[in-house]
Design a protein around this motif. Sequence first.
Motif, mmCIF file in Angstrom:
data_model
loop_
_atom_site.group_PDB
_atom_site.id
_atom_site.type_symbol
_atom_site.label_atom_id
_atom_site.label_comp_id
_atom_site.label_asym_id
_atom_site.label_seq_id
_atom_site.Cartn_x
_atom_site.Cartn_y
_atom_site.Cartn_z
ATOM 1 N N THR A 4 49.706 48.963 31.910
ATOM 2 C CA THR A 4 48.943 50.122 31.461
ATOM 3 C C THR A 4 48.545 49.908 30.009
ATOM 4 O OG1 THR A 4 50.909 51.339 30.773
ATOM 5 C CG2 THR A 4 50.114 51.752 33.011
ATOM 6 N N VAL A 5 47.459 50.546 29.641
ATOM 7 C CA VAL A 5 46.982 50.500 28.267
ATOM 8 C C VAL A 5 46.401 51.872 27.946
ATOM 9 C CG1 VAL A 5 44.699 49.604 28.927
ATOM 10 C CG2 VAL A 5 45.558 49.207 26.609
ATOM 11 N N PHE A 14 46.142 48.913 35.070
ATOM 12 C CA PHE A 14 45.313 47.770 35.430
ATOM 13 C C PHE A 14 46.143 46.733 36.163
ATOM 14 C CE2 PHE A 14 46.973 46.765 31.227
ATOM 15 C CZ PHE A 14 47.331 45.432 31.322
ATOM 16 N N THR A 15 45.444 45.914 36.948
ATOM 17 C CA THR A 15 46.049 44.784 37.625
ATOM 18 C C THR A 15 45.613 43.534 36.883
ATOM 19 O OG1 THR A 15 45.967 45.931 39.743
ATOM 20 C CG2 THR A 15 46.205 43.541 39.814
ATOM 21 N N LEU A 16 46.572 42.693 36.517
ATOM 22 C CA LEU A 16 46.282 41.463 35.784
ATOM 23 C C LEU A 16 46.436 40.276 36.716
ATOM 24 C CD1 LEU A 16 45.688 39.909 33.173
ATOM 25 C CD2 LEU A 16 48.156 39.963 32.718
ATOM 26 N N LEU A 17 45.374 39.497 36.806
ATOM 27 C CA LEU A 17 45.386 38.261 37.578
ATOM 28 C C LEU A 17 45.189 37.104 36.602
ATOM 29 C CD1 LEU A 17 42.923 39.383 40.395
ATOM 30 C CD2 LEU A 17 45.419 39.477 40.441
ATOM 31 N N ARG A 18 45.928 36.046 36.787
ATOM 32 C CA ARG A 18 45.773 34.849 35.954
ATOM 33 C C ARG A 18 45.034 33.795 36.768
ATOM 34 N NH1 ARG A 18 47.625 35.140 30.537
ATOM 35 N NH2 ARG A 18 49.169 36.790 30.474
ATOM 36 N N SER A 19 44.142 33.059 36.100
ATOM 37 C CA SER A 19 43.399 32.012 36.798
ATOM 38 C C SER A 19 43.051 30.896 35.826
ATOM 39 C CB SER A 19 42.126 32.578 37.433
ATOM 40 O OG SER A 19 41.151 32.805 36.451
ATOM 41 N N SER A 20 42.387 29.894 36.345
ATOM 42 C CA SER A 20 42.003 28.754 35.514
ATOM 43 C C SER A 20 40.673 28.993 34.795
ATOM 44 C CB SER A 20 41.913 27.492 36.376
ATOM 45 O OG SER A 20 40.973 27.687 37.406
ATOM 46 N N ARG A 21 40.164 30.221 34.851
ATOM 47 C CA ARG A 21 38.908 30.521 34.169
ATOM 48 C C ARG A 21 39.091 30.393 32.654
ATOM 49 N NH1 ARG A 21 36.139 35.056 35.698
ATOM 50 N NH2 ARG A 21 35.173 35.199 33.676
ATOM 51 N N ASN A 29 36.500 48.791 39.305
ATOM 52 C CA ASN A 29 36.206 48.874 40.728
ATOM 53 C C ASN A 29 35.670 50.264 41.083
ATOM 54 O OD1 ASN A 29 37.323 46.186 41.374
ATOM 55 N ND2 ASN A 29 39.210 47.127 40.662
ATOM 56 N N PRO A 30 34.944 50.369 42.205
ATOM 57 C CA PRO A 30 34.378 51.664 42.595
ATOM 58 C C PRO A 30 35.404 52.790 42.750
ATOM 59 C CG PRO A 30 33.323 49.919 43.821
ATOM 60 C CD PRO A 30 34.458 49.288 43.056
ATOM 61 N N ASP A 31 36.673 52.446 43.008
ATOM 62 C CA ASP A 31 37.712 53.480 43.094
ATOM 63 C C ASP A 31 38.287 53.809 41.709
ATOM 64 O OD1 ASP A 31 39.247 51.257 42.543
ATOM 65 O OD2 ASP A 31 40.554 51.456 44.288
ATOM 66 N N SER A 32 37.626 53.316 40.654
ATOM 67 C CA SER A 32 37.993 53.503 39.241
ATOM 68 C C SER A 32 39.224 52.717 38.816
ATOM 69 C CB SER A 32 38.174 54.982 38.893
ATOM 70 O OG SER A 32 36.930 55.634 38.969
ATOM 71 N N SER A 33 39.738 51.860 39.691
ATOM 72 C CA SER A 33 40.843 51.000 39.280
ATOM 73 C C SER A 33 40.298 49.877 38.403
ATOM 74 C CB SER A 33 41.571 50.439 40.499
ATOM 75 O OG SER A 33 40.718 49.594 41.242
ATOM 76 N N LEU A 34 41.179 49.275 37.636
ATOM 77 C CA LEU A 34 40.793 48.258 36.668
ATOM 78 C C LEU A 34 41.491 46.953 37.022
ATOM 79 C CD1 LEU A 34 39.201 48.025 33.973
ATOM 80 C CD2 LEU A 34 41.332 48.555 32.818
ATOM 81 N N THR A 35 40.705 45.871 37.104
ATOM 82 C CA THR A 35 41.251 44.545 37.359
ATOM 83 C C THR A 35 40.858 43.647 36.195
ATOM 84 O OG1 THR A 35 40.987 44.855 39.737
ATOM 85 C CG2 THR A 35 41.332 42.606 38.973
ATOM 86 N N VAL A 36 41.842 42.924 35.669
ATOM 87 C CA VAL A 36 41.611 42.004 34.561
ATOM 88 C C VAL A 36 41.983 40.611 35.044
ATOM 89 C CG1 VAL A 36 42.224 41.398 32.198
ATOM 90 C CG2 VAL A 36 42.178 43.801 32.901
ATOM 91 N N THR A 37 41.045 39.677 34.931
ATOM 92 C CA THR A 37 41.307 38.286 35.275
ATOM 93 C C THR A 37 41.267 37.494 33.979
ATOM 94 O OG1 THR A 37 40.193 38.630 37.390
ATOM 95 C CG2 THR A 37 40.632 36.361 36.749
ATOM 96 N N ALA A 38 42.393 36.858 33.663
ATOM 97 C CA ALA A 38 42.532 36.196 32.368
ATOM 98 C C ALA A 38 42.947 34.740 32.544
ATOM 99 C CB ALA A 38 43.580 36.922 31.527
ATOM 100 N N ALA A 42 45.998 32.903 27.970
ATOM 101 C CA ALA A 42 45.760 34.141 27.207
ATOM 102 C C ALA A 42 47.076 34.904 27.039
ATOM 103 C CB ALA A 42 44.736 35.011 27.915
ATOM 104 N N THR A 43 47.327 35.377 25.824
ATOM 105 C CA THR A 43 48.551 36.139 25.574
ATOM 106 C C THR A 43 48.357 37.586 26.024
ATOM 107 O OG1 THR A 43 47.891 36.811 23.350
ATOM 108 C CG2 THR A 43 49.080 34.707 23.559
ATOM 109 N N ASP A 44 49.458 38.247 26.300
ATOM 110 C CA ASP A 44 49.384 39.662 26.694
ATOM 111 C C ASP A 44 48.735 40.495 25.596
ATOM 112 O OD1 ASP A 44 50.599 39.023 29.084
ATOM 113 O OD2 ASP A 44 52.574 39.757 28.491
ATOM 114 N N GLU A 45 49.060 40.213 24.350
ATOM 115 C CA GLU A 45 48.486 40.977 23.232
ATOM 116 C C GLU A 45 46.971 40.767 23.134
ATOM 117 O OE1 GLU A 45 48.352 43.871 20.706
ATOM 118 O OE2 GLU A 45 50.206 43.302 21.688
ATOM 119 N N ALA A 46 46.511 39.541 23.359
ATOM 120 C CA ALA A 46 45.066 39.269 23.329
ATOM 121 C C ALA A 46 44.348 40.025 24.453
ATOM 122 C CB ALA A 46 44.812 37.770 23.457
#
Length: 71
Positions: A4-5, A14-21, A29-38, A42-46
Motif C-alpha cells: 500500500t502507498v 497495489f500488486t507488485l510484479l518483478r520482471s526483466s523489464r 486496471n478498470p476495477d481501479s486496482s493498481l498493478t506495478v511491474t518493476a 528496483a528498490t522498494d523505496e524507488a
Amino acid sequence: MNGTVELGGEQVAFTLLRSSRRTLAITVNPDSSLTVTAPHEATDEAILDRLRKRSPWILRTRRHFDGLRPR
C-alpha cells in the motif's frame, strides 16, 4: 507481493510484479486496482517514490474508471 502507498490522503493498495523489464510500469486496471511491474533491481523505496510522483495521474485514472462502473 502486495503493498500500500498513501496517495492524495488515501491508502491505495497495489500488486507488485518483478520482471526483466528495464523501466517501471504502472497500470490502473478498470476495477481501479493498481498493478506495478518493476525491474528486479528496483528498490522498494524507488518504486514508492515513483508511485507518489505519479499520484495525480493514478488518482485521476481511478476516478475515471469509478465513473464508468454501472450503478
